[in-house]
Design a protein around this motif. Sequence first.
Motif, PDB file in Angstrom:
ATOM      1  N   ARG A   1       0.825  -1.205   0.000  1.00  0.00           N
ATOM      2  CA  ARG A   1       0.000   0.000   0.000  1.00  0.00           C
ATOM      3  C   ARG A   1       0.865   1.264   0.000  1.00  0.00           C
ATOM      4  O   ARG A   1       0.396   2.331  -0.378  1.00  0.00           O
ATOM      5  CB  ARG A   1      -0.851  -0.056   1.267  1.00  0.00           C
ATOM      6  CG  ARG A   1      -2.249   0.493   1.205  1.00  0.00           C
ATOM      7  CD  ARG A   1      -3.126  -0.059   0.155  1.00  0.00           C
ATOM      8  NE  ARG A   1      -4.088   0.970  -0.221  1.00  0.00           N
ATOM      9  CZ  ARG A   1      -4.973   0.867  -1.200  1.00  0.00           C
ATOM     10  NH1 ARG A   1      -5.035  -0.225  -1.911  1.00  0.00           N
ATOM     11  NH2 ARG A   1      -5.785   1.845  -1.470  1.00  0.00           N
ATOM     12  N   PHE A   2       2.118   1.135   0.465  1.00  0.00           N
ATOM     13  CA  PHE A   2       3.000   2.302   0.520  1.00  0.00           C
ATOM     14  C   PHE A   2       3.176   2.894  -0.882  1.00  0.00           C
ATOM     15  O   PHE A   2       3.150   4.110  -1.059  1.00  0.00           O
ATOM     16  CB  PHE A   2       4.347   1.897   1.124  1.00  0.00           C
ATOM     17  CG  PHE A   2       5.262   3.070   1.337  1.00  0.00           C
ATOM     18  CD1 PHE A   2       4.821   4.190   2.019  1.00  0.00           C
ATOM     19  CD2 PHE A   2       6.567   3.048   0.861  1.00  0.00           C
ATOM     20  CE1 PHE A   2       5.661   5.274   2.218  1.00  0.00           C
ATOM     21  CE2 PHE A   2       7.407   4.132   1.053  1.00  0.00           C
ATOM     22  CZ  PHE A   2       6.953   5.237   1.733  1.00  0.00           C
ATOM     23  N   GLU A   3       3.335   1.993  -1.840  1.00  0.00           N
ATOM     24  CA  GLU A   3       3.454   2.456  -3.228  1.00  0.00           C
ATOM     25  C   GLU A   3       2.231   3.298  -3.598  1.00  0.00           C
ATOM     26  O   GLU A   3       2.335   4.343  -4.237  1.00  0.00           O
ATOM     27  CB  GLU A   3       3.551   1.222  -4.135  1.00  0.00           C
ATOM     28  CG  GLU A   3       3.753   1.551  -5.596  1.00  0.00           C
ATOM     29  CD  GLU A   3       3.708   0.312  -6.488  1.00  0.00           C
ATOM     30  OE1 GLU A   3       4.174  -0.768  -6.068  1.00  0.00           O
ATOM     31  OE2 GLU A   3       3.182   0.431  -7.610  1.00  0.00           O
ATOM     32  N   ILE A   4       1.061   2.820  -3.147  1.00  0.00           N
ATOM     33  CA  ILE A   4      -0.176   3.530  -3.469  1.00  0.00           C
ATOM     34  C   ILE A   4      -0.263   4.845  -2.706  1.00  0.00           C
ATOM     35  O   ILE A   4      -0.718   5.853  -3.228  1.00  0.00           O
ATOM     36  CB  ILE A   4      -1.384   2.609  -3.205  1.00  0.00           C
ATOM     37  CG1 ILE A   4      -1.300   1.434  -4.183  1.00  0.00           C
ATOM     38  CG2 ILE A   4      -2.694   3.350  -3.345  1.00  0.00           C
ATOM     39  CD1 ILE A   4      -2.212   0.304  -3.907  1.00  0.00           C
ATOM     40  N   ILE A   5       0.222   4.838  -1.466  1.00  0.00           N
ATOM     41  CA  ILE A   5       0.218   6.079  -0.685  1.00  0.00           C
ATOM     42  C   ILE A   5       1.037   7.142  -1.412  1.00  0.00           C
ATOM     43  O   ILE A   5       0.605   8.286  -1.557  1.00  0.00           O
ATOM     44  CB  ILE A   5       0.779   5.842   0.739  1.00  0.00           C
ATOM     45  CG1 ILE A   5      -0.192   4.998   1.556  1.00  0.00           C
ATOM     46  CG2 ILE A   5       1.053   7.181   1.443  1.00  0.00           C
ATOM     47  CD1 ILE A   5       0.273   4.667   2.954  1.00  0.00           C
ATOM     48  N   VAL A   6       2.207   6.738  -1.909  1.00  0.00           N
ATOM     49  CA  VAL A   6       3.073   7.714  -2.586  1.00  0.00           C
ATOM     50  C   VAL A   6       2.348   8.305  -3.792  1.00  0.00           C
ATOM     51  O   VAL A   6       2.332   9.523  -3.996  1.00  0.00           O
ATOM     52  CB  VAL A   6       4.411   7.080  -3.018  1.00  0.00           C
ATOM     53  CG1 VAL A   6       5.246   8.100  -3.777  1.00  0.00           C
ATOM     54  CG2 VAL A   6       5.178   6.575  -1.818  1.00  0.00           C
ATOM     55  N   ARG A   7       1.696   7.455  -4.584  1.00  0.00           N
ATOM     56  CA  ARG A   7       1.024   8.026  -5.757  1.00  0.00           C
ATOM     57  C   ARG A   7      -0.216   8.828  -5.385  1.00  0.00           C
ATOM     58  O   ARG A   7      -0.572   9.783  -6.047  1.00  0.00           O
ATOM     59  CB  ARG A   7       0.738   6.965  -6.821  1.00  0.00           C
ATOM     60  CG  ARG A   7      -0.263   5.914  -6.453  1.00  0.00           C
ATOM     61  CD  ARG A   7      -0.166   4.732  -7.394  1.00  0.00           C
ATOM     62  NE  ARG A   7      -0.623   5.019  -8.744  1.00  0.00           N
ATOM     63  CZ  ARG A   7      -1.870   4.902  -9.149  1.00  0.00           C
ATOM     64  NH1 ARG A   7      -2.799   4.534  -8.305  1.00  0.00           N
ATOM     65  NH2 ARG A   7      -2.195   5.147 -10.391  1.00  0.00           N
ATOM     66  N   GLU A   8      -0.837   8.470  -4.261  1.00  0.00           N
ATOM     67  CA  GLU A   8      -2.031   9.215  -3.856  1.00  0.00           C
ATOM     68  C   GLU A   8      -1.716  10.593  -3.287  1.00  0.00           C
ATOM     69  O   GLU A   8      -2.595  11.451  -3.227  1.00  0.00           O
ATOM     70  CB  GLU A   8      -2.842   8.403  -2.838  1.00  0.00           C
ATOM     71  CG  GLU A   8      -3.749   7.380  -3.499  1.00  0.00           C
ATOM     72  CD  GLU A   8      -4.375   6.429  -2.517  1.00  0.00           C
ATOM     73  OE1 GLU A   8      -4.017   6.458  -1.329  1.00  0.00           O
ATOM     74  OE2 GLU A   8      -5.236   5.641  -2.936  1.00  0.00           O
ATOM     75  N   THR A   9      -0.466  10.797  -2.852  1.00  0.00           N
ATOM     76  CA  THR A   9      -0.113  12.125  -2.354  1.00  0.00           C
ATOM     77  C   THR A   9      -0.389  13.172  -3.434  1.00  0.00           C
ATOM     78  O   THR A   9      -0.610  14.336  -3.135  1.00  0.00           O
ATOM     79  CB  THR A   9       1.378  12.222  -1.978  1.00  0.00           C
ATOM     80  OG1 THR A   9       2.137  11.863  -3.123  1.00  0.00           O
ATOM     81  CG2 THR A   9       1.732  11.339  -0.819  1.00  0.00           C
ATOM     82  N   ALA A  10      -0.383  12.722  -4.679  1.00  0.00           N
ATOM     83  CA  ALA A  10      -0.635  13.595  -5.820  1.00  0.00           C
ATOM     84  C   ALA A  10      -1.959  14.330  -5.680  1.00  0.00           C
ATOM     85  O   ALA A  10      -2.049  15.528  -5.937  1.00  0.00           O
ATOM     86  CB  ALA A  10      -0.650  12.765  -7.087  1.00  0.00           C
ATOM     87  N   VAL A  11      -2.988  13.599  -5.248  1.00  0.00           N
ATOM     88  CA  VAL A  11      -4.332  14.169  -5.189  1.00  0.00           C
ATOM     89  C   VAL A  11      -4.367  15.384  -4.265  1.00  0.00           C
ATOM     90  O   VAL A  11      -5.065  16.358  -4.507  1.00  0.00           O
ATOM     91  CB  VAL A  11      -5.332  13.112  -4.696  1.00  0.00           C
ATOM     92  CG1 VAL A  11      -6.743  13.643  -4.733  1.00  0.00           C
ATOM     93  CG2 VAL A  11      -5.217  11.867  -5.536  1.00  0.00           C
TER      94      VAL A  11
END
Lengths: 503, 288
Positions: free
Chosen positions: A436-446
């Motif tokens: 999920r960390f990978e997803i957290i990093v990309r979600e910081t974009a939002v």
Amino acid sequence: MPQLQQVKNTHYPLGYWQKVTVLIWLIALLIIPFADIEIVNFDPLLELTLMAQGLMAPDFFATEYLFQAVIQTINFAIIGVCLGLVLGAPLALIYQHPIVSSCCAFFRAIHEIFWALLFLQIFGLSPMTGILAITIPFAATFARVFHDIINQSSDSPLESIDSRADIISRFTYGKIAQVLPQLMAYTRYRFECALRSSAVLGFIGMPTLGFYMETAFRQGNYNEGAALLIIFVTLIGTISYWCPPKLMMVYFIIACLTLVDIPAVDSSLLVRFISQDILPPALVNVGTFAEVQWASLTTWFTDLLVEQAIPGGIATITLALLALAATHVVTLNAHALASRQLWPTPLTWLGQLILLIGRSVPEYILAFIFLMLLGPSMLPAVIALAIHNGCVIAYLAVKQSNAIAPQQMQMSKFNQFNYHIMPNIYPNMMALLFYRFEIIVRETAVFGILGIMTLGFYIDSNFSEIRYSNALVLITCTALLNVAIDILSRRLLKFPKSSQTRC
Amino acid sequence: MKALTKLIALCALTLSLFVSNNANATTFTFTAIPDEDESQLRTRFEKVALYLEKELGVEVKYIPVKSYSAAVTAFRNNQVQLAWFGGLSGVQARKLVPGSKAIAQGYEDQFFKSYFIAHYSTGLAMSDSFPDISQKTFTFGSKGSTSGRLMPQYYIEQHLEKKPQQAFKRVGFSGDHSRTIAQVQAGAYQVGAVNYKVWESALAAGKIDTNKVKVIWETPAYPDYQWTIRSGVNAQFGEGFADKVQAVLLNMNNPELLKSFPRSSFVNADNKDFEPVLTVAKKIGLID
């Protein structure tokens, strides 16, 4: 007597996962002094009252074309997932090739919103934009996860197949048949993710529920916003009822029929995008290689890197690491909240409802609410990411932990949970957390779009200033950062090969 | 269970018949984002489309967009031929599509202004001179807004002689004028810049507690919203089409239609009217 002494002094070294947990927290504690997590708000009460009133009296009739928005949200998700499967499943077979896997990691690392902002320049506000924005990252994810699933399956069925059989039959019956239920289950889970992505694409103009949701919250029409959230959460919570896997194909056909009309693609826009828009200012209108002004090109790139990419990158990493630690806390609590091992079944339904709400409400909306509550710092984003991701992990972990048989011992439920269930489930939970960390990093974009100065903020600014070349460089930086973090965490953690977890 | 599944499928199929959309290559398409109240966009602007259709004699369609930059993109890609732009987005759009013309502006847009508003804890009060707001926390509206970003930033740079990032303790983009008011009122930011019309109507609607937040400064007047028509419409819809559209817009006097923008009437406009906006945008580095 000396024996007893020895027992007393026995030194228990920390286990692997304990070390990892301590490490996550140590990093977070080290960062906190440098992170912007100030609480600055004098009286949030007024806005909070308005929000509470909105939630108490949701207005389901305030949104125009609501039915169409729901249909389009589903359409984008279904078509996106189906096309993602068509592209991703074959890629899974050649995923071991480093070029394929790194390309997939790169594509996966770019958030749907950025894909959509790019495609918006080529296809305009056409459904193509939304569908491709879902398809590409989803295909890359399918490729990786399907590859992992197939790889982890047993080889023994292959041995019982006649050695004269051709390679396709051997593979189909020996491997695929074995993991088909897992592949199906994962696809179903990704459909839920696609629905969320589809709604989020509304924030930048796709005609989905997110379009109205963003407007309602931004303009303070909380009655309308609450109604839209309720509809969206219900939609996600009832997927298994309205979209059984058997009907997936039927829905796909309906989705294609009811999709908003796709305007003809103007190929000149694509040409213009590649030959002008994404070129650095120093390269536009340059005829030959000799005319290139290298000095201005270098200045442009250095400025971009120093003023935007590096500060944005630092903020992104800070936010992601803090969110990782916070997600860990939320996961542990949310898992305990909905575990059947701890509570009687009717109470776990309440827990499940909380998990459903936590994982369905888009992070953007969560962050928005906390922004009104806590003021503008990184804190609202940390909390929003933690709630969302914590609830996703807890939801998947509860499924696994409910299946564990309780030990037949005289033990209180609480002890049973802490000393039998938790140790059993913890490695899986942590593996999910790191995935999920990978997803957290990309979600910081939002959150960049909400004004928190991550890389997403600078990308959004460049899009609004019509500087696509800058935006593209920053998107590439984001993707590379994500890939680097992924590689690094894999190297550092060396997951046991057998862990079959993904989310 | 099987019957239920079939029933669901049947319902879905039936419902799908009600959802249809059609667009036409010869359709004259426009977009608009009003500076306040973005609810029910399609319902409201489809009435404007109907009016234009009746007056112009061609099929007219409205498409809703989310942001100024999306409106500019749609305009540039010829997905819309007419747009109700903010000052800055209009300048951007006409720069990207040479030959496009500003044909009408709102009556109020000839002398638009922004308010600087402050939370009571700052102790700042209304003044004619630029207030002492350096090292406060400050929020703009949306990044692409003329009244919420461009003009306020210009005056900040003029008076404080620094970029906002250096001049303030914290700089934010609330994304919307009503958000700016809400955030300054809640004390999340100490000072903010807001479209004066949005402020006035929120005040009239009783949404503002003037004990908590008040206006401390107003900017000099500048031109803002305008209708911009794309170059090439005459070729697509017949000679003199642009002039016809201009006349129809200037003649729009139905209060219900005007309320969607919301403007009291539309008056003549010219590309030259927006030179000040372009100059300012170049000065603060938003346009190269």
